[in-house]
Design a protein around this motif. Structure first.
Motif, PDB file in Angstrom:
ATOM      1  N   VAL A  50       0.830  -1.214   0.000  1.00  0.00           N
ATOM      2  CA  VAL A  50       0.000   0.000   0.000  1.00  0.00           C
ATOM      3  C   VAL A  50       0.863   1.263   0.000  1.00  0.00           C
ATOM      4  O   VAL A  50       1.801   1.402   0.787  1.00  0.00           O
ATOM      5  CB  VAL A  50      -0.967   0.013   1.207  1.00  0.00           C
ATOM      6  CG1 VAL A  50      -1.654   1.376   1.343  1.00  0.00           C
ATOM      7  CG2 VAL A  50      -2.014  -1.077   1.055  1.00  0.00           C
ATOM      8  N   ARG A  56      -4.578   8.992  -1.644  1.00  0.00           N
ATOM      9  CA  ARG A  56      -5.457   7.875  -1.280  1.00  0.00           C
ATOM     10  C   ARG A  56      -4.669   6.577  -1.230  1.00  0.00           C
ATOM     11  O   ARG A  56      -3.812   6.335  -2.092  1.00  0.00           O
ATOM     12  CB  ARG A  56      -6.557   7.698  -2.315  1.00  0.00           C
ATOM     13  CG  ARG A  56      -7.611   8.785  -2.274  1.00  0.00           C
ATOM     14  CD  ARG A  56      -8.604   8.501  -3.360  1.00  0.00           C
ATOM     15  NE  ARG A  56      -9.832   9.242  -3.167  1.00  0.00           N
ATOM     16  CZ  ARG A  56     -10.977   8.958  -3.773  1.00  0.00           C
ATOM     17  NH1 ARG A  56     -11.044   7.942  -4.609  1.00  0.00           N
ATOM     18  NH2 ARG A  56     -12.047   9.674  -3.556  1.00  0.00           N
ATOM     19  N   SER A  57      -4.973   5.716  -0.284  1.00  0.00           N
ATOM     20  CA  SER A  57      -4.254   4.447  -0.200  1.00  0.00           C
ATOM     21  C   SER A  57      -4.695   3.521  -1.327  1.00  0.00           C
ATOM     22  O   SER A  57      -5.882   3.361  -1.595  1.00  0.00           O
ATOM     23  CB  SER A  57      -4.499   3.787   1.161  1.00  0.00           C
ATOM     24  OG  SER A  57      -5.868   3.519   1.356  1.00  0.00           O
ATOM     25  N   VAL A  58      -3.719   2.930  -1.997  1.00  0.00           N
ATOM     26  CA  VAL A  58      -3.996   1.962  -3.060  1.00  0.00           C
ATOM     27  C   VAL A  58      -2.994   0.824  -2.944  1.00  0.00           C
ATOM     28  O   VAL A  58      -1.946   0.957  -2.303  1.00  0.00           O
ATOM     29  CB  VAL A  58      -3.877   2.588  -4.474  1.00  0.00           C
ATOM     30  CG1 VAL A  58      -4.819   3.773  -4.636  1.00  0.00           C
ATOM     31  CG2 VAL A  58      -2.439   3.005  -4.784  1.00  0.00           C
ATOM     32  N   SER A 111      -1.887   2.444   5.213  1.00  0.00           N
ATOM     33  CA  SER A 111      -3.347   2.306   5.286  1.00  0.00           C
ATOM     34  C   SER A 111      -3.896   3.025   6.511  1.00  0.00           C
ATOM     35  O   SER A 111      -4.956   3.662   6.448  1.00  0.00           O
ATOM     36  CB  SER A 111      -3.738   0.821   5.348  1.00  0.00           C
ATOM     37  OG  SER A 111      -3.494   0.201   4.108  1.00  0.00           O
ATOM     38  N   ASP A 114      -4.191   6.772   5.957  1.00  0.00           N
ATOM     39  CA  ASP A 114      -5.336   7.089   5.098  1.00  0.00           C
ATOM     40  C   ASP A 114      -6.644   6.949   5.877  1.00  0.00           C
ATOM     41  O   ASP A 114      -7.554   7.769   5.757  1.00  0.00           O
ATOM     42  CB  ASP A 114      -5.332   6.161   3.876  1.00  0.00           C
ATOM     43  CG  ASP A 114      -6.396   6.553   2.851  1.00  0.00           C
ATOM     44  OD1 ASP A 114      -6.714   7.756   2.747  1.00  0.00           O
ATOM     45  OD2 ASP A 114      -6.915   5.671   2.151  1.00  0.00           O
ATOM     46  N   LEU A 115      -6.710   5.908   6.697  1.00  0.00           N
ATOM     47  CA  LEU A 115      -7.912   5.698   7.518  1.00  0.00           C
ATOM     48  C   LEU A 115      -8.159   6.889   8.435  1.00  0.00           C
ATOM     49  O   LEU A 115      -9.283   7.402   8.533  1.00  0.00           O
ATOM     50  CB  LEU A 115      -7.729   4.415   8.348  1.00  0.00           C
ATOM     51  CG  LEU A 115      -8.751   4.137   9.443  1.00  0.00           C
ATOM     52  CD1 LEU A 115     -10.097   3.804   8.822  1.00  0.00           C
ATOM     53  CD2 LEU A 115      -8.284   2.971  10.319  1.00  0.00           C
ATOM     54  N   GLY A 133      -8.045  -4.579   4.505  1.00  0.00           N
ATOM     55  CA  GLY A 133      -7.251  -4.855   3.314  1.00  0.00           C
ATOM     56  C   GLY A 133      -5.779  -5.096   3.601  1.00  0.00           C
ATOM     57  O   GLY A 133      -4.971  -5.147   2.668  1.00  0.00           O
ATOM     58  N   ASN A 134      -5.418  -5.223   4.860  1.00  0.00           N
ATOM     59  CA  ASN A 134      -4.023  -5.469   5.238  1.00  0.00           C
ATOM     60  C   ASN A 134      -3.947  -6.717   6.106  1.00  0.00           C
ATOM     61  O   ASN A 134      -4.612  -6.800   7.131  1.00  0.00           O
ATOM     62  CB  ASN A 134      -3.451  -4.285   6.024  1.00  0.00           C
ATOM     63  CG  ASN A 134      -3.316  -3.052   5.167  1.00  0.00           C
ATOM     64  OD1 ASN A 134      -4.307  -2.390   4.858  1.00  0.00           O
ATOM     65  ND2 ASN A 134      -2.102  -2.746   4.760  1.00  0.00           N
TER      66      ASN A 134
END
Lengths: 164, 264
Positions: A50, A56-58, A111, A114-115, A133-134
């Motif tokens: 990430v 934005r996290s991608v 992440s 971003d959260l 997602g992690n």
């Protein structure tokens, strides 16, 4: 066929000629030497890769470098201040020992930041859901959640008491 | 993954022309399905056409009795949209449970429906709400758009531009997610609209479908108990390592009841 890709990576403009099939994570690691972003599963599930793309996290294993042309990318290497002072989220991960083997840590930190950007005061549940997602293969989630809660608090601007 | 040529058109007209010139070309929207597919060498397009340079494909606006969402609008933007949350909260909730946060930051509405994965969430939202898809050349009712397994009515050179969602009286989506992929093992979208009740099921069959027996029962009484006597025929449902067809049939009823309860 190769294409020219220009990115702003951690504030620095870089241009490389890459194949269209080159993944963003490959460009970061292999072309730019930024190996802090890890490749875990390579199937967009684990989140070790990430990064922030225009804030934005991608998952950098599931973006072509050419798709990011012209964008701003922040990796784990870009978080600490120039003098080495850790980002508050990094500091919280260290303070709370939120890592075992450390492989998932860069992605977790990216992440988590971003959260917190969209949810500055998350609950424990928000953190657990927000980090879905992690994956941590060591299953060290407990301290990761503690660190994210502490990091979120450290990132919040101090409340200024109302003037008397 | 195999090598390909890359194109980044600045307009829909240009994208359609590129599709016409390159027979086995693929469009990439958010890439969250296409890139994993290419990595596994399940597809070998000679050309990939990136839609992200076409700015008028993104955005959310109110339009009379509904919402119009551009094909390139990211799931995260639907989740965070005040307009969607106010007018069709069920749609924002659906988008909020697609994949994970990072997938939602890239994945798009148009990409999801054009791919028509049998376990994707948006097809249920479109079919459940009776949405209308606008392409570069025509408008298509959701009832006509989704054909079957990864199949839509779209022609080879057709590009999805936007989707119009009519605002329902009430609606909700209930999903039983696969814990690893977050795709729907079964997902049911229920909507009470001015033209009747619609129940759309994803994950259970070869593609999204309407469950008419449930629609009739809910038209008579919009309550979870109205579904009690309905048996879902499992014969045509999916049967795989994630769930047997009988289990999926059971889940259709459970998810439908939960959706109705949430919408009531």
């Amino acid at each position: 066929m190769s294409v020219s890709v220009t990115l702003t990576v951690n504030g620095r403009s870089v241009t490389r000629s890459v194949e269209p099939r080159t993944l963003l994570v490959q460009m970061l690691r292999e072309h730019l030497g930024l190996t802090g972003t890890h490749v875990g599963c390579d199937t967009s599930q684990c989140g070790a890769c990430v990064v922030h793309l225009d804030g934005r996290s991608v998952k950098a294993c599931t973006v072509f470098a050419v798709q990011a042309d012209g964008a701003s990318v922040t990796t784990i290497e870009g978080l600490a201040a120039a003098d080495g002072t850790l980002h508050p989220m990094q500091a919280a991960f260290r303070e709370h020992h939120a890592l075992q083997c450390g492989f998932c840590t860069p992605g977790m930190v990216m992440s988590a930041i971003d959260l917190v950007k969209t949810n500055p005061a998350p609950t424990e549940r928000d953190v657990r859901v927000g980090l879905e997602g992690n994956l941590c293969r060591c299953t060290g989630y407990h301290n990761i959640v503690k660190a994210v809660l502490a990091g979120a608090e450290a990132m919040r601007p101090p409340v200024v008491p109302a003037a008397e | 993954m195999y090598a390909f040529n890359y194109h980044k058109p600045g307009s829909v007209v240009e994208a359609v022309a590129l599709l016409g010139q390159n027979e086995d070309a693929k469009l990439v929207a958010g890439g969250q399905t296409l890139i994993p597919t290419l990595k596994q060498r399940l597809a070998m397009p000679g050309d990939v056409i990136d839609l992200s340079g076409i700015s008028d494909l993104s955005g959310i606006r109110e339009d009379g009795d509904g919402l119009v969402i551009g094909a390139m609008t990211r799931h995260a933007d639907v989740v965070g949209s005040d307009i969607v949350r106010r007018r069709i909260p069920a749609l924002a909730a659906l988008a909020e449970h697609i994949g994970d946060r990072q997938v939602r930051n890239l994945g798009t509405l148009g990409g999801s429906i054009a791919n028509n994965d049998p376990a994707a969430d948006y097809p249920a939202g479109l079919l459940g709400l009776g949405a209308t898809v606008t392409t570069d050349r025509r408008t298509l009712a959701a009832d006509d758009f989704f054909i079957g397994l990864f199949e839509t009515i779209l022609e080879p050179t057709e590009v999805v531009v936007s989707v119009h969602f009519p605002v329902p009286e009430r609606a909700a989506y209930a999903k039983f997610p696969n814990p690893a992929s977050r795709y729907a093992v079964v997902g049911v979208f229920v909507a009470k609209t001015s033209t009747g009740v619609r129940v759309a099921v994803t994950g259970a069959g070869a593609g999204v479908f309407r469950e008419t027996a449930m629609e009739q029962a809910l038209s008579a009484q919009f309550a979870p108990d109205a579904l009690a006597g309905i048996t879902i025929d499992s014969a045509a449902l999916n049967d795989d390592i994630h769930a047997s067809r009988d289990y999926r049939a059971h889940l259709v009823t459970v998810m439908a009841k939960r959706a109705v309860a949430a919408a009531s």
